[in-house]
Design a protein around this motif. Structure first.
Motif, mmCIF file in Angstrom:
data_model
loop_
_atom_site.group_PDB
_atom_site.id
_atom_site.type_symbol
_atom_site.label_atom_id
_atom_site.label_comp_id
_atom_site.label_asym_id
_atom_site.label_seq_id
_atom_site.Cartn_x
_atom_site.Cartn_y
_atom_site.Cartn_z
ATOM 1 N N ASP A 25 43.240 -35.380 -29.909
ATOM 2 C CA ASP A 25 44.662 -35.447 -30.244
ATOM 3 C C ASP A 25 45.201 -34.097 -30.691
ATOM 4 O O ASP A 25 46.307 -33.688 -30.303
ATOM 5 N N ASN A 68 39.727 -36.615 -22.126
ATOM 6 C CA ASN A 68 39.720 -35.562 -23.137
ATOM 7 C C ASN A 68 39.735 -36.097 -24.568
ATOM 8 O O ASN A 68 40.074 -35.355 -25.493
ATOM 9 N N ASN A 69 39.372 -37.370 -24.740
ATOM 10 C CA ASN A 69 39.375 -37.969 -26.080
ATOM 11 C C ASN A 69 40.754 -37.954 -26.726
ATOM 12 O O ASN A 69 40.892 -37.903 -27.950
ATOM 13 N N VAL A 70 41.776 -37.981 -25.888
ATOM 14 C CA VAL A 70 43.144 -38.035 -26.396
ATOM 15 C C VAL A 70 43.476 -39.484 -26.751
ATOM 16 O O VAL A 70 43.207 -40.392 -25.962
ATOM 17 N N ASN A 77 41.760 -41.436 -20.977
ATOM 18 C CA ASN A 77 41.991 -41.280 -22.420
ATOM 19 C C ASN A 77 42.403 -42.631 -23.001
ATOM 20 O O ASN A 77 43.123 -43.395 -22.363
ATOM 21 N N ILE A 119 43.229 -46.106 -19.293
ATOM 22 C CA ILE A 119 43.743 -45.624 -20.578
ATOM 23 C C ILE A 119 43.811 -46.742 -21.620
ATOM 24 O O ILE A 119 44.451 -46.594 -22.662
#
Length: 500
Positions: free
Chosen positions: A305, A329-331, A357, A386
């Motif tokens: 984040d 991207n671990n968002v 993500n 997602i």
């Protein structure tokens, strides 16, 4: 003594074409007939250049294949040839023959006496740091060698930097690239940091190179730093692919510094490089100052984040970036919300990858609000996998009803279900822009398929639809089939792996 054969010279020569080099060399000492014949066969095998006739005189020989000489236990003949052949320009075949440091030391010694050789390949050997020192000493005094390929030789960074310094000072290419190449690919060639340093050194001499592909190697942060330094002064490279090289944050920070000063690089690919928050923040800051990059691929890193928020801040002021890859991207929700807010003020980004993500329904709702804002100019949106459900699907569907620019939408791998599919079907009845819709692996059954089928009867823009890997049965399939009878624009409809 060996007698002259009774059959023709042509037949004898053809037979000798099957004899190994060591034997041919020995035959040269058995009399005039055998000497002349063996020389012709050796010349054909060792001195032929593609597309050119076999040389008939020493002065015509420009190329020499030394691999066969080495295999015959006669590497010293290459040095002798260097002194005897006035037009010898290229030595071929050192690669893939397992040269060790001692061999490189001998070659380095020979090079000091070769006054005509301009090209030498020692690639893919094991000459190591001791061998490369001998080569380096030769390069300092050899006045004609301009291309010496030393990639994949297990060099350390210090040795590579020493070679690069000599190469830059004496105008010698060290990576096998050619000065007039426009595109170069080193995809998946096992390159290490030292190799990237040699490549970076060569970039100084390449006046027309626009595309450099180093994807899937192991250049690490040291290699990335070398490439970054080269980019600061390079005026031609427009596309750089460094994906899957484990450059990490340090490498990303170095690339970011280069982005602040480069005036030509437009496409940068940094996927799968273990880039974290610090690297993402550095790249974000660079984007604020950069006025040329249009494509940035950061997929499959770990920016999280915090990194996504930094990128979002850059998007608010960036006026050039058209494509942005932030997939896997671990968002999370906060990162998605930040990106969504940036989309409301950014008028140039047209392609966005956020798949993989876990932004969930809350993040999807934020993205949907941006799509409804009227300012977002996205034409391609990847929201696969997602972790959204019905609420997120409904929000995206509502946005599609009013959005006039999104043409491609990937929603597969989410828990859309029949309820979400029905909402999307309603949007399909009114959208005038969406042409490509992907809904694979979305838990859609017959009810969802029926709703989509009804929409297809009136939709005049969707040309590609994927519903594969769902739970559509015969009833849903029949409804789709009926719709296809009247729909005149749908060209691709994927229904594989359903419950038919």
């Amino acid at each position: 003594p060996l007698q002259q054969p009774s059959f023709s010279a042509d037949a004898t020569e053809a037979a000798l074409g099957l004899v190994d080099v060591a034997t041919l060399v020995e035959l040269k000492g058995l009399g005039g007939f055998w000497r002349a014949l063996a020389r012709r066969v050796l010349c054909t095998r060792l001195c032929r250049r593609d597309g050119q006739p076999v040389p008939t005189q020493l002065g015509e020989i420009t190329d020499l294949d030394v691999e066969q000489l080495i295999e015959a236990g006669r590497p010293g003949d290459a040095a002798v040839a260097g002194r005897m052949l006035p037009r010898l320009a290229r030595l071929h075949g050192y690669g893939y023959v397992g040269l060790q440091p001692a061999d490189a030391i001998l070659i380095g010694s020979d090079l000091q006496f070769m006054a005509v050789v301009t090209t030498l390949s020692l690639r893919n050997n094991s000459i190591g740091d001791k061998g490369v020192k001998a080569i380096a000493e030769a390069l300092k005094v050899n006045a004609v060698l301009k291309n010496c390929n030393l990639l994949n030789n297990r060099l350390d960074v210090e040795s590579a930097m020493m070679l690069a310094k000599i190469g830059r000072e004496r105008g010698i290419m060290l990576s096998g690239m050619k000065r007039d190449q426009r595109e170069v690919s080193f995809f998946n060639e096992g390159l290490q940091p030292a190799d990237a340093i040699l490549i970076a050194s060569d970039l100084k001499f390449m006046a027309v190179l626009t595309t450099l592909n180093l994807w899937s190697n192991s250049i690490g942060d040291e290699g990335a730093k070398a490439i970054a330094e080269a980019l600061k002064v390079n005026a031609v490279v427009t596309t750089l692919a460094l994906g899957n090289n484990n450059i990490g944050d340090e490498g990303a920070i170095a690339i970011a510094e280069a982005l602040k000063v480069t005036a030509v690089l437009t496409s940068l690919h940094l996927a799968a490089n273990n880039i974290g928050v610090d690297g993402a923040k550095a790249i974000a800051e660079a984007l604020k100052a950069n006025a040329v990059v249009t494509i940035l691929n950061l997929d499959s890193n770990r920016i999280g984040d915090e990194g996504a928020i930094a990128i979002a801040e850059a998007l608010k002021v960036d006026e050039m970036l058209n494509g942005l890859g932030l997939g896997v991207n671990n968002v999370g929700v906060n990162g998605a919300k930040a990106i969504a807010e940036a989309l409301k003020v950014n008028a140039v980004l047209t392609e966005l990858w956020l798949g993989g993500n876990k932004i969930g329904d809350e993040g999807a709702i934020a993205i949907a609000d941006a799509l409804k804002s009227g300012t977002a100019d996205l034409t391609f949106l990847d929201l696969r996998n997602i972790n959204i459900g019905v609420d997120g699907s409904k929000a995206i569907a509502e946005a599609l009803k009013v959005n006039a620019v999104v043409t491609t939408l990937f929603l597969g791998g989410n828990n859309i279900g029949d309820e979400g599919a029905i909402a999307i079907a309603e949007a399909l009845q009114v959208t005038a822009a969406l042409t490509n819709l992907e809904l694979r692996l979305s838990s859609i059954g017959d009810d969802g398929a029926k709703a989509i089928a009804e929409a297809l009867k009136v939709n005049a823009v969707v040309t590609s639809l994927s519903l594969r890997n769902n739970s559509i049965g015969d009833e849903g399939a029949k409804a789709i089939a009926e719709a296809l009878k009247v729909n005149a624009v749908l060209m691709n409809c994927n229904l594989l792996n359903n419950s038919l």
